[in-house]
Design an enzyme around this catalytic site. Structure first.
Site, PDB file in Angstrom:
ATOM      1  N   TYR B 361      64.893 -30.430  13.826  1.00 24.62           N
ATOM      2  CA  TYR B 361      65.537 -31.702  13.485  1.00 24.62           C
ATOM      3  C   TYR B 361      65.977 -31.804  12.019  1.00 24.62           C
ATOM      4  O   TYR B 361      65.303 -31.319  11.117  1.00 24.62           O
ATOM      5  CB  TYR B 361      64.564 -32.851  13.733  1.00 24.62           C
ATOM      6  CG  TYR B 361      64.058 -32.926  15.141  1.00 24.62           C
ATOM      7  CD1 TYR B 361      64.816 -33.534  16.139  1.00 24.62           C
ATOM      8  CD2 TYR B 361      62.826 -32.388  15.480  1.00 24.62           C
ATOM      9  CE1 TYR B 361      64.343 -33.599  17.451  1.00 24.62           C
ATOM     10  CE2 TYR B 361      62.351 -32.455  16.779  1.00 24.62           C
ATOM     11  CZ  TYR B 361      63.109 -33.061  17.765  1.00 24.62           C
ATOM     12  OH  TYR B 361      62.653 -33.130  19.047  1.00 24.62           O
ATOM     13  N   ASP B 363      66.601 -35.111  10.251  1.00 23.80           N
ATOM     14  CA  ASP B 363      66.495 -36.518  10.643  1.00 23.80           C
ATOM     15  C   ASP B 363      67.468 -37.458   9.945  1.00 23.80           C
ATOM     16  O   ASP B 363      67.822 -38.489  10.501  1.00 23.80           O
ATOM     17  CB  ASP B 363      65.051 -37.004  10.433  1.00 23.80           C
ATOM     18  CG  ASP B 363      64.071 -36.366  11.420  1.00 23.80           C
ATOM     19  OD1 ASP B 363      64.467 -36.161  12.578  1.00 23.80           O
ATOM     20  OD2 ASP B 363      62.936 -36.077  11.031  1.00 23.80           O
ATOM     21  N   VAL B 448      61.453 -41.821  13.488  1.00 24.56           N
ATOM     22  CA  VAL B 448      62.442 -40.977  14.158  1.00 24.56           C
ATOM     23  C   VAL B 448      61.836 -40.567  15.496  1.00 24.56           C
ATOM     24  O   VAL B 448      61.176 -39.546  15.604  1.00 24.56           O
ATOM     25  CB  VAL B 448      62.828 -39.777  13.280  1.00 24.56           C
ATOM     26  CG1 VAL B 448      64.047 -39.090  13.852  1.00 24.56           C
ATOM     27  CG2 VAL B 448      63.080 -40.209  11.853  1.00 24.56           C
ATOM     28  N   TYR B 451      57.797 -39.512  15.428  1.00 26.54           N
ATOM     29  CA  TYR B 451      57.227 -39.391  14.098  1.00 26.54           C
ATOM     30  C   TYR B 451      57.519 -40.613  13.242  1.00 26.54           C
ATOM     31  O   TYR B 451      58.579 -41.198  13.348  1.00 26.54           O
ATOM     32  CB  TYR B 451      57.834 -38.176  13.384  1.00 26.54           C
ATOM     33  CG  TYR B 451      56.794 -37.130  13.092  1.00 26.54           C
ATOM     34  CD1 TYR B 451      56.621 -36.046  13.935  1.00 26.54           C
ATOM     35  CD2 TYR B 451      55.958 -37.234  11.973  1.00 26.54           C
ATOM     36  CE1 TYR B 451      55.655 -35.085  13.681  1.00 26.54           C
ATOM     37  CE2 TYR B 451      54.991 -36.283  11.721  1.00 26.54           C
ATOM     38  CZ  TYR B 451      54.846 -35.208  12.576  1.00 26.54           C
ATOM     39  OH  TYR B 451      53.890 -34.276  12.318  1.00 26.54           O
ATOM     40  N   TYR B 453      57.761 -41.609   9.185  1.00 20.42           N
ATOM     41  CA  TYR B 453      57.776 -41.162   7.796  1.00 20.42           C
ATOM     42  C   TYR B 453      57.684 -42.386   6.888  1.00 20.42           C
ATOM     43  O   TYR B 453      58.517 -43.293   6.993  1.00 20.42           O
ATOM     44  CB  TYR B 453      59.080 -40.434   7.459  1.00 20.42           C
ATOM     45  CG  TYR B 453      59.245 -39.115   8.151  1.00 20.42           C
ATOM     46  CD1 TYR B 453      58.768 -37.945   7.580  1.00 20.42           C
ATOM     47  CD2 TYR B 453      59.888 -39.028   9.387  1.00 20.42           C
ATOM     48  CE1 TYR B 453      58.923 -36.719   8.214  1.00 20.42           C
ATOM     49  CE2 TYR B 453      60.045 -37.813  10.027  1.00 20.42           C
ATOM     50  CZ  TYR B 453      59.562 -36.662   9.431  1.00 20.42           C
ATOM     51  OH  TYR B 453      59.709 -35.461  10.064  1.00 20.42           O
ATOM     52  N   HIS B 508      54.606 -27.050  13.435  1.00 23.09           N
ATOM     53  CA  HIS B 508      55.934 -27.360  12.895  1.00 23.09           C
ATOM     54  C   HIS B 508      55.826 -27.566  11.397  1.00 23.09           C
ATOM     55  O   HIS B 508      54.736 -27.678  10.847  1.00 23.09           O
ATOM     56  CB  HIS B 508      56.509 -28.596  13.586  1.00 23.09           C
ATOM     57  CG  HIS B 508      55.635 -29.803  13.476  1.00 23.09           C
ATOM     58  ND1 HIS B 508      54.519 -29.994  14.280  1.00 23.09           N
ATOM     59  CD2 HIS B 508      55.679 -30.870  12.640  1.00 23.09           C
ATOM     60  CE1 HIS B 508      53.933 -31.121  13.948  1.00 23.09           C
ATOM     61  NE2 HIS B 508      54.600 -31.681  12.946  1.00 23.09           N
ATOM     62  N   ASP B 519      69.610 -38.903 -15.305  1.00 27.16           N
ATOM     63  CA  ASP B 519      70.480 -39.152 -16.471  1.00 27.16           C
ATOM     64  C   ASP B 519      69.549 -39.561 -17.597  1.00 27.16           C
ATOM     65  O   ASP B 519      69.414 -40.755 -17.907  1.00 27.16           O
ATOM     66  CB  ASP B 519      71.471 -40.296 -16.191  1.00 27.16           C
ATOM     67  CG  ASP B 519      72.707 -39.834 -15.441  1.00 27.16           C
ATOM     68  OD1 ASP B 519      72.722 -38.686 -14.964  1.00 27.16           O
ATOM     69  OD2 ASP B 519      73.662 -40.624 -15.324  1.00 27.16           O
ATOM     70  N   ILE B 660      73.995 -33.522 -14.393  1.00 25.68           N
ATOM     71  CA  ILE B 660      73.403 -32.664 -13.355  1.00 25.68           C
ATOM     72  C   ILE B 660      72.527 -33.446 -12.379  1.00 25.68           C
ATOM     73  O   ILE B 660      72.035 -34.529 -12.682  1.00 25.68           O
ATOM     74  CB  ILE B 660      72.568 -31.512 -13.972  1.00 25.68           C
ATOM     75  CG1 ILE B 660      71.536 -32.047 -14.974  1.00 25.68           C
ATOM     76  CG2 ILE B 660      73.483 -30.479 -14.608  1.00 25.68           C
ATOM     77  CD1 ILE B 660      70.648 -30.984 -15.594  1.00 25.68           C
TER      78      ILE B 660
END
Lengths: 720, 720
Positions: B361, B363, B448, B451, B453, B508, B519, B660
């Site tokens: 996945y 997600d 998801v 699961y 998170y 997994h 910045d 960056i």
């Protein structure tokens, strides 16, 4: 030197000489104990002494203490008894001087403790005593009821016992008896009254550090600040004989280095004047019905599903014993860990020059991690509702004293989540189940001179134990002539970071090695490395080219269990009970979840690394052996590294399905930065002991969520 | 099949066929929007549907919203305007079907945002739209005030946009229109009414997954439990065409595998009956004067010394923008991070067999990490005094809807210590200074499917930002014929752990990749690896054989900044502003402090790893590029890995003293254990962004300690 300074100097020198004359004839300890206290007294005419407040002996609340559990530490009464027994013993009777470096409980054999239950008579109470008598180290067992004293054979190893507080304190004064030292100090423009000195363990680098107890003393100016650590008298090192307090050598290689400024270094609340910046409203962890833990008989902590024995220890700081957890299915109280504690610290500094190369501290074995654990500050070191536990220790003359509020126990709730699940919009089911995470924390904070180590043992309801070490306090800094990096041609050769004008924070490491005697459902356990290995399916077997599988490697002997962690060759590290399986046949176990990992990168043959060889790996497993508790050896001070965990482990003893001890080292590389000046915001790291197929299923499935009706009703404080 | 079941089967099949006929002629979206809703409706005679509650569209409180800041997300009114503009646009007018996969703010150029200040007119409000029209993907910019729509050139890449919620929902129903599927289900003894199916992204493994939008559907029995995830119909996989909802292929390789039992799997409070185990008294974080943060104009969070813009996002979940912190010396508000968010997740399962190999996945790009973030549960997901922020998103037809309480903001105090110092018994000075640590947490929790998170952005007063990911929810498990490990000859080939009878938790990994546009005091920064290197003193130079020194390596180009972490070759990772130095001449900076590091061990050429190639390193740095935000590519679904961070970085562009972006991947290897059954206790890990010579000195030197007089006075709740 102007005449006023000269007169002060003469007076001061005379006074110190007199004081030393008085004390040198009496130390370490005269049999008549009443005179010994003088060493701790301050001269009345010194400004330093108006600030200094030597620890006040106290016996508050502890005169009536009696032991209730085989593992309870020696009580005040017991310590006094041990002292009386020793004083009448021939060894001490026939000696001119002695010092008692350690008096602690001689813990009964594990089997005895495990078989003991509440209500049973206590097994015989014994003390283990480490004494220095006429320049020799003795280890003795004292049976407190019978008064019988037995010598303990500990083998021939290098090194001396942990310093006594009196060793350390008297060392900081001793150089003042030396005229050359005093001249040097005054030549730097420092008033002797402003002097603060530190006793610095000097490790072992060869012949020079052998055959007598030595210490190095370095000093600071406390003019204008309580944070004298930021004002080093750089390059000045006094080598002292710790037994005679004689100055062996004075090195002064920093005359051209200015003492850094005092301005901006004082961190005390009282020194901030109007600059206090209160950024947030009052906030508190509140429990209107009080905390949910009880502490029975002074040392048995019971909280939620956990039960363990907790005690302060002069060397380890805090000792957790017999940590057991209730199984929600069977109701049984199950063994997890027989004993866990901070076994040793190793703190090498990364500067090879004369005044710095030897700074490779071993804070537990050299200074006593518990001896340095100061009273915690209620509401700040621990939140409201914390319970505070005192330490009862023995001074160098055997007299017991109380270190108040040395350990705290509290429940924490940070807003974190124990488990949760919402059904997603995919299924559209209306489910939102969340359980808050509440934990129990045991905390101590040791101040080994400048540095503060906060050690937390955090117990979670899901069976996890998190061991967290926080680093705060004050850097050990180096004086420099540089004011700005634009003056420095080779920044790598600064050995650290320019933190302020004339102040370099020297690079160093911290390693904290934990002794973890796991007894998962009983003493006989195995160490299993569950290796995650890439596998390649055969051609045509799968559209996948790779997947991971686990390969279980049971460690047969100690060398199988010497682990250096590898990101690209990872394993889980299980302690399992091979004789006990879950309903579906998995061995019950706990796993070590490493964290805060920094490895020691020093040369394995470098003398400091030999002494700190217990950091050569991150994980070790040894068979249980009562005499192998201190990773740097029983006698760490000036040791050569001949009695470390690394040496024991090389014996390669069998460890499969045995009573085993796991050792884990939390590591930190510390490259100081300006934010660490003049006092460091806490940096912390932790590792976990986590149940793995220990329970049949999630052990906190049945805890309830928070409901508004249960939460407290709070008002702002009246005075606020 | 008995006659009653047969009748039910016929009736049910007929009904589903009718429903599909109705909807297939209408999806993805007819221009006449009023009919589309039917897809979300449940059949009234299905037990499944009485449990299912499709997300209720709501516009609570948001009808009057107006944007206040250039980065504010599109309001309900703006989303409606965008929809109107699109509906009248030729592209949509001339199409039969379309679906709007994403409508979000087209953020103004960074310079415009940076120059904007409160009170200025907002820059033109624009939306970026990702649409599928007649089988083609279009990216458009819509100017909301002018109504002008401009196509955006995004290059030719493989892959499809993030699924719409309707894609996912309709896919779970579609197999029921297939008689073979229904027969298979019933042959397993499962009532069609008990069926719960999940739409599983199938990745890309070659030709089979090219040129049309496909999805795999796998199903579960919800008989006897709300936790259907624990009752897989193993080995049955339906391949669907997501656009036509046609069944492409049905594989059924698990007929002999029993459906695991329902007993003991339901985790809901309401299902625990009398088994609730309340182990602790009520506990709460209390702030009688209220929280110390304010949220201005809906999105600007101001707390202590911090200020940042916070918004929900359908793909990233939560976006933190313009995080700035006040300097206690200068009073200046200084830039730290322009934008930070969860860019992608990669969750490969480690089972190469037919029904599992494709479970890899991503997600955020496939499912929408924000689309899956469900309403938080007050008092449990976040403590009392939390502020809740809603998400306003667009459905697949462009209609706006509100995801209530999607993000919370709260202050946390866990009893931890900001900094401390006690003077030790060595110096005997009476000093005990401790400051408690109070932080601000921004939280969301995405579910998801199985699961959960939990993503926290935690701001500390000392300038540190901690990004923490917690994993909870329910495992994706595999059915097996085994009941006990004693039946298993080769445990390695289980691909996981036997969690309960007939249930395997498959091994997994979780990788969560963060976009961190730092910045530090302005856009132009450099990435510096401060390498800790062992040095050997010359013979005679020092009694030491080794020490560590730091060597600073400034990364010139992207390849210099591809970092695999090494325990035995460690570095600090600094983002510095080379044009700005501290008073003593150190470049101001922030460092990334890695944590939760597990590396991906898959073969670099394995198709899933190609798609998840952003996990080939733990750290990357790229030059800022507005189009490079999604580490797995803009179009992740079925992508071939031709537009990932790894591909961009290989261009090896200059990154020294440039604007960056740093990328960091938190990783977890998850070998399931029985404690994860039937729902997982949270496991979490974090990394830090920590000031390093950013401040002249400790920025929290001046915060006060807690005083008893300020703390709340709390009573037990009346009802308790």
């Amino acid at each position: 030197m102007d005449s006023k300074t000269l007169i002060r100097f003469i007076f001061f020198t005379f006074f110190i000489a007199l004081l030393l004359l008085l004390t040198l004839t009496n130390i370490p300890y005269p049999l008549s104990l009443s005179n010994g206290g003088a060493l701790l007294e301050c001269a009345t005419n010194s400004r330093r002494c108006t600030i200094k407040q030597p620890p006040k002996p106290t016996t508050r609340r502890h005169t009536g203490d009696v032991p209730h559990h085989p593992l309870d530490p020696l009580t005040l009464t017991e310590l006094n008894k041990v002292r009386s027994i020793l004083l009448s013993h021939a060894l001490f009777q026939n000696s001119n001087t002695y010092a008692l470096h350690s008096i602690v409980l001689d813990e009964p054999e594990k089997a005895v403790v495990q078989e003991w239950s509440q209500g049973d008579a206590l097994p015989p109470r014994k003390a283990t005593v480490i004494a220095r008598v006429n320049g020799e180290t003795h280890v003795l067992t004292v049976d407190i009821s019978t008064g019988v004293t037995t010598p303990v054979e500990v083998g021939k190893h290098s090194g001396y016992p942990t310093m006594t507080i009196e060793d350390m304190t008297s060392s900081t004064w001793a150089p003042l008896g030396n005229a050359e030292f005093n001249r040097t100090i005054m030549a730097r423009g420092i008033d002797l009254n402003d002097l603060a000195c530190l006793p610095i363990s000097l490790g072992w680098f060869g012949k020079k550090e052998e055959n007598r107890r030595l210490i190095k003393v370095q000093c600071y100016s406390m003019d204008g600040t309580a944070n004298f650590y930021m004002r080093p008298i750089e390059g000045l090192t006094v080598v002292l004989d710790m037994d005679t307090k004689q100055v062996v050598e004075i090195t002064d290689k920093g005359r051209n280095i200015p003492i850094p400024k005092a301005d901006g270094t004082d961190y005390r609340f009282s020194a901030q004047n109007t600059k206090i910046n209160n950024m947030v409203n009052p906030i508190s962890i509140e429990q209107p019905k009080g905390p949910s833990f009880v502490i029975e008989n002074g040392h048995i902590v019971k909280w939620a599903n956990w039960e363990f024995h907790l005690k302060p220890d002069p060397r380890a700081g805090v000792v957790i014993s017999r940590a057991r957890v209730k199984d929600p299915n069977s109701g049984e109280i199950r063994n997890v860990m027989y004993k866990g504690f901070t076994s040793e610290l190793f703190v090498p500094y990364m500067d090879p020059t004369d005044a710095w190369y030897f700074k490779t501290y071993m804070d537990a074995g050299e200074y006593g991690f518990g001896l340095q654990a100061m009273p915690l500050d209620p509401l700040n070191d621990c939140p409201r509702n914390a319970y505070y536990m005192d330490g009862v220790f023995a001074a160098g003359d055997g007299t017991p004293y109380v270190r108040e509020n040395m350990v705290c126990v509290y429940e924490s709730y940070a807003g974190d989540i124990g488990w949760r699940h919402s059904e997603s919009p995919i299924t559209g089911m209306e489910i939102r189940e969340v359980r808050p995470k509440v934990t129990l924390v045991v905390r101590m904070a040791a101040s080994v001179a400048n540095y503060d180590y906060i050690v937390d043992w955090e117990f979670q309801m899901d069976g996890l134990i998190r061991v967290k070490v926080g680093l705060s306090g004050i850097l050990m800094v180096k004086g420099t002539s540089y004011n700005n990096m634009n003056q420095v041609n080779q920044p790598e050769n600064l050995y650290g970071t320019l933190l302020s004008e004339n102040v370099v924070g020297v690079i160093h490491d911290h390693f904290i090695t934990f002794y973890l005697d796991m007894d998962v459902d009983g003493p006989d356990n195995s160490f299993v490395k569950v290796n995650l290995k890439r596998e390649t399916p055969s051609p045509g077997e799968s559209p996948r080219l790779s997947y991971l599988k686990t390969v279980r490697n049971v460690a047969k002997t100690e060398k199988d269990a010497q682990v250096k962690l590898k990101l690209y060759d990872p394993s889980e590290y299980h302690i399992v009970n091979p004789s006990k399986k879950t309903r579906v046949g998995n061995p019950v176990g706990y796993k070590l979840v490493p964290g805060g990992t920094a490895a020691s990168l020093l040369d394995i043959d470098d003398p400091p690394q030999k002494r700190g060889a217990f950091t050569n790996n991150q994980i070790w497993v040894t068979p249980y052996n009562k005499s192998e508790e201190w990773a740097g050896g029983l006698f760490t001070y000036q040791s050569h590294g001949d009695d470390t965990l690394a040496v024991w482990s090389e014996r390669d003893r069998a460890i499969e399905n045995k009573d085993i001890v796991m050792w884990y080292t939390l590591g930190f590389h510390h490259v100081p930065c300006q934010e660490d000046y003049p006092i460091m915001p806490t940096v912390s790291s932790s590792f976990d002991l986590k149940p793995v197929n220990f329970y049949e299923s999630n052990p906190i499935l049945n805890i309830p969520p928070h409901f508004e009706k249960d939460l407290p009703v709070c008002n702002a404080a009246v005075a606020a």
